[in-house]
Write an enzyme that holds these catalytic residues in place. Sequence first.
Site, PDB file in Angstrom:
ATOM      1  CB  SER A 126      38.941  60.117  53.934  1.00 37.03           C
ATOM      2  OG  SER A 126      39.960  59.646  53.096  1.00 37.03           O
ATOM      3  CE  LYS A 129      38.349  60.070  49.534  1.00 36.72           C
ATOM      4  NZ  LYS A 129      39.351  59.920  50.604  1.00 36.72           N
ATOM      5  CB  SER A 185      36.995  56.463  51.808  1.00 41.58           C
ATOM      6  OG  SER A 185      37.590  57.659  52.217  1.00 41.58           O
TER       7      SER A 185
END
Length: 343
Positions: A126, A129, A185
């Site tokens: 993640s 992101k 997240s």
Amino acid sequence: MRVLGMSFLFGMSSMSFADIVMNSSPSQASLSWSSEEANQLLNGDVSATANDGDEPSPQGSTKVSTSVRSLNGVAQTAPSKTVQILDTSRSSSQPSVNARAALVMDGQTGEVLYSKNSNTAFPIASLTKLMTAVVISDSRLNMSEKITLQQGDFSCSGCKSSSSTLRAGDSMNRAEALLFALMKSENPAASALARTYPGGRTAFYAAMNAKARSLGMNSTHYVESTGLHPGNVASARDLGILVNSASQYGLIRQFSTTPSYDFNLGYRVLKSNNTNALVRNGGWNINLSKTGYINEAGRCVVMHTTLNNRPAVVVLLGADSSAARTNDATRLMTWVSQLPKRI
């Protein structure tokens, strides 16, 4: 609605931002700011510091209630800047870390203070992101536009399955989707941001890779926007460049370091915490943060911090556990805090 002044914000939380306009009605989820304030955030004209829900595992605080109003369809962003990385790190008397790769870099000079396997590309989970947020911030899309999650936002070809507190049919504005993606997240939020980009997901992924190339992130490749695909890879060096660039966006700094947020979706409220324990606990001056985890990547984190009045970028890839990741980061930041600064 009432305006909370900057001095009050300093008292109630560790975020320091343009005045936040809070809705007096508890039934309203949206935090609002003026166009001018939003543009200040997106231009990076204000500084932020902030204080583990941990990273949502793939399947198998202070409450700060904020909402975003109209940005008049325009999100102004500062031009990207790059820092030349100068590897002057020395192995003597440096702390050992559990992570497979690590980098600590002076955020102003580009001097590498600590390096371990920093030029090797690994899956980044993640941490992806953060680039998703940069592309959205560069896009000048209307941040108050409503986005409704679709079933397709909850999975992607080749991706790991993931748990989520969100459901298909949930609706939020684009800014709230970005906050979901950065602070908590949430993978469906990041997926929906790509789907609603002009040209859809294909154009969004192309924009992610183009941005990486423009920043000199030569070991980086993105195949989707959430990080659930192990094909999203980057080196610690490349992520140091990305963090330094992303730290210029006030909106990314604020959203990634919000300790907690109550998302009011109209028919239910999702009480959410930042995935980084170091942000939630508030003991460090953290200006930007993003965690990541899938099996292939291990536990990862990137941060932009201020240590002994020195801006510093911290990157950790592939720690064995959340505790090991936190301990690695704490050791590195403590060590950097004690380093003499070059004149």
